[in-house]
Design a protein around this motif. Structure first.
Motif, short mmCIF file in Angstrom:
data_model
loop_
_atom_site.label_atom_id
_atom_site.label_comp_id
_atom_site.label_asym_id
_atom_site.label_seq_id
_atom_site.Cartn_x
_atom_site.Cartn_y
_atom_site.Cartn_z
N ALA A 45 -25.05 14.16 -17.72
CA ALA A 45 -25.87 13.99 -16.53
C ALA A 45 -26.32 12.55 -16.32
O ALA A 45 -26.41 12.08 -15.19
N THR A 46 -26.64 11.84 -17.41
CA THR A 46 -27.15 10.48 -17.30
C THR A 46 -26.37 9.57 -18.25
O THR A 46 -25.66 10.06 -19.13
N GLN A 47 -26.54 8.27 -18.11
CA GLN A 47 -25.89 7.33 -19.02
C GLN A 47 -26.79 6.89 -20.16
O GLN A 47 -26.45 5.97 -20.90
N GLY A 48 -27.93 7.54 -20.31
CA GLY A 48 -28.75 7.31 -21.49
C GLY A 48 -29.41 5.96 -21.56
O GLY A 48 -29.73 5.47 -22.65
N GLU A 49 -29.68 5.36 -20.40
CA GLU A 49 -30.21 4.00 -20.39
C GLU A 49 -31.63 3.89 -20.95
O GLU A 49 -32.08 2.79 -21.32
#
Length: 252
Positions: A45-49
């Motif tokens: 879902a996200t790029q884990g920034e």
């Protein structure tokens, strides 16, 4: 309850919140499926920034690039060649109207026709808002897509056992990883598990290499628990079926 055979899960679709979730919770299952010649599709879902210390000097774009590169290297080790990003903000999934990602995932389910869908349980493992949201989206999507597919896909929620939690607590304070104050870590009686996978040495080694490829997240843990502890904590993967009380509107 009959425990499922890890070799008989058919096509697998995994839906997770951040890079490394997939390897932690299902790396051995994905590697086994690839070895068996079965299809594996992974969605993040996200790029884990947000998964960096506050004093990290890199900007958001650089952090995303690091996490994306690490995730690609990890999935390559596992043999997974189909990976999709949903592009939502790390730490902001709970703010997204669930209808939108659920519709995207339902379309993907219709395209992939997975036999098994793996994701978080509604507790999100740690109560993390992104994890909880992804569980919600995926459950909604499985229900929407399954309405037009005979039998539908088997939806399984990641979980742990009391024994695993006890072992983890010998390495780290469980409270330190829970995102909701006072929340107890999830645990399921082994008799209630739908899938309990303890991979053989070669697959476990593959999973460990894949995890360590995501060094920005894994190395701090590895330094604390050491090789033996790391192997111990990664050596089992647990999943349960949905329960009627998981969501107000019931299981998918």
């Amino acid at each position: 309850m009959m425990v499922l055979d890890p070799h008989h899960l058919g096509t697998i679709l995994g839906v997770w919140a951040h890079p490394d979730d997939e390897a932690y919770l299902s790396g051995a299952l994905m590697a086994t499926a690839v070895h068996d010649g079965r299809r594996v599709v992974c969605v993040t879902a996200t790029q884990g920034e947000a998964g960096f210390p506050d004093d990290d000097a890199r900007d958001v774009a650089e952090r995303k690039a690091v996490r994306a590169a690490e995730c690609a290297a990890s999935l390559e080790i596992l043999g997974v060649t189909e990976h999709l990003w949903l592009g939502y903000p790390d730490g902001g999934c709970h703010l997204v109207d669930p209808a939108n990602p659920a519709a995207k995932l339902a379309t993907l389910i219709d395209e992939v026709r997975p036999d098994t869908i793996l994701t978080f349980a509604p507790d999100g493992m740690t109560g993390h808002g992104d994890h909880v949201a992804v569980s919600h989206w995926t459950t909604l999507a499985a229900r929407q897509a399954g309405s037009g597919v005979p039998g539908g896909a088997r939806l399984l929620y990641a979980t742990k056992t009391a024994d695993w939690n006890h072992r983890f607590s010998t390495y780290l304070d469980l409270d330190a990883v829970m995102m909701v104050e006072g929340m107890q870590p999830p645990e399921v009686d082994p008799a209630e598990l739908a899938l309990w996978f303890r991979p053989a040495g070669g697959v476990l080694d593959q999973k460990l290499r894949a995890l360590r490829a995501q060094a920005s997240q894994i190395e701090p843990l590895y330094e604390v628990v050491g090789e033996a502890g790391f192997r111990d904590l990664a050596a089992e993967e647990f999943f349960r079926e949905p329960h009627p009380d998981d969501w107000p509107w019931g299981p998918s």
